[in-house]
Design a protein around this motif. Structure first.
Motif, PDB file in Angstrom:
ATOM      1  N   SER A 180    -110.022 111.872 129.117  1.00 45.25           N
ATOM      2  CA  SER A 180    -111.222 111.008 129.173  1.00 45.25           C
ATOM      3  C   SER A 180    -111.608 110.505 127.781  1.00 45.25           C
ATOM      4  N   GLN A 213    -104.969 109.308 127.614  1.00 42.39           N
ATOM      5  CA  GLN A 213    -106.381 108.946 127.481  1.00 42.39           C
ATOM      6  C   GLN A 213    -107.134 109.114 128.792  1.00 42.39           C
ATOM      7  N   ARG A 214    -106.422 108.963 129.910  1.00 52.20           N
ATOM      8  CA  ARG A 214    -107.044 109.201 131.208  1.00 52.20           C
ATOM      9  C   ARG A 214    -107.233 110.696 131.444  1.00 52.20           C
ATOM     10  N   GLU A 215    -106.242 111.475 131.021  1.00 53.93           N
ATOM     11  CA  GLU A 215    -106.284 112.922 131.227  1.00 53.93           C
ATOM     12  C   GLU A 215    -107.429 113.564 130.459  1.00 53.93           C
ATOM     13  N   PRO A 254    -111.625 106.997 126.233  1.00 52.96           N
ATOM     14  CA  PRO A 254    -111.452 105.537 126.249  1.00 52.96           C
ATOM     15  C   PRO A 254    -111.102 105.006 124.863  1.00 52.96           C
ATOM     16  N   ARG A 281    -114.049 110.573 119.563  1.00 54.16           N
ATOM     17  CA  ARG A 281    -114.651 110.465 120.897  1.00 54.16           C
ATOM     18  C   ARG A 281    -115.995 109.763 120.787  1.00 54.16           C
TER      19      ARG A 281
END
Length: 263
Positions: free
Chosen positions: A241, A237-239, A243, A18
């Motif tokens: 967060s 990746q959206r769920e 990127p 991350r």
């Protein structure tokens, strides 16, 4: 630093760190500029990659051995064995602890072995840094007198030097954290459920696009411990967060697909 671990081709793992939270405006500027530059490079790479893999699908459908060979050779020439470097150069000296978060269904011992192998071969990045630094003056002189061609080589040289230095820093940082007991391994049922939900949503979307039921055997479905479809990764990746999770996964997957015996 939290690192998401996902299973991919050949029983290997893709590691996605991350993004660090900046502590001040200077760090924010550096992190933001780095993120934007990577995003631009990934977009350009995706455009070329999409066209190339389109050719690969056409080659496979044609049944032509020559076209399949061209595609396989192109993959080998354009795919770097650098999954370790991609991960290590994201671990800066600012990191004070690392937590590896992974689905309980994957082989914990195999994951630790893969990370351990990357640390053992960490001298490669130190040697590459030394070699690139030693050759830099010569490359700089050539770039001064031979203009555009040599300048392009110089830019790539500086990029490779930076990558090797950062990867070496990553090795050193992780080894220190291991020695201090500041590395945590966390099997997370919640994370596996998030993968499952993203995979189920991707399966349903693909079935709808093709006009077939989700139970159709031709529709992709995820099995714990198996490779994950790009559409599911995009949703994941959206769920969570995270990127760049998809592009990091793609690079690792491609390496292990083209070079199945690589580290």
């Amino acid at each position: 630093m939290m690192v998401y671990v996902l299973p991919t081709a050949g029983g290997r793992f893709a590691l996605h760190p991350r993004l660090l939270i900046p502590k001040d405006s200077v760090q924010f500027g550096v992190f933001f500029a780095s993120f934007v530059l990577r995003k631009w490079r990934y977009q350009v790479s995706d455009q070329f990659g999409s066209a190339w893999h389109g050719f690969g699908r056409a080659a496979a459908a044609s049944g032509s051995p020559l076209l399949r060979r061209i595609y396989a050779t192109g993959n080998r020439l354009t795919t770097r064995v650098a999954a370790d470097e991609y991960f290590l150069k994201a671990v800066s000296a600012l990191v004070t602890s690392i937590e590896f978060v992974y689905p309980p269904s994957i082989d914990d011992a195999q994951l630790r072995k893969q990370v351990g192998e990357w640390l053992k071969r960490g001298t490669i990045h130190r040697n590459r840094t030394f070699a690139a630094t030693s050759l830099l003056p010569l490359n700089f002189v050539l770039a001064k007198f031979f203009l555009m061609p040599a300048n392009a080589v110089l830019v790539y040289h500086l990029f490779r030097l930076s990558s090797s230095m950062r990867a070496h820093t990553g090795v050193t940082t992780i080894q220190k954290l291991v020695d201090r007991g500041q590395v945590k391994w966390t099997p997370s049922a919640e994370f596996e459920e998030q993968i499952r939900k993203a995979a189920d949503a991707a399966t349903a979307e693909m079935a709808e696009m093709r006009g077939v039921p989700v139970t159709d055997p031709s529709v992709w479905k995820w099995r714990p411990g198996a490779d994950i479809h790009d559409l599911a990764l995009d949703k994941l990746q959206r769920e969570i967060s995270a990127p760049e999770l998809l592009v990091n996964y793609r690079r690792a997957r491609m390496q292990y697909f083209v070079y199945p015996n690589s580290v």
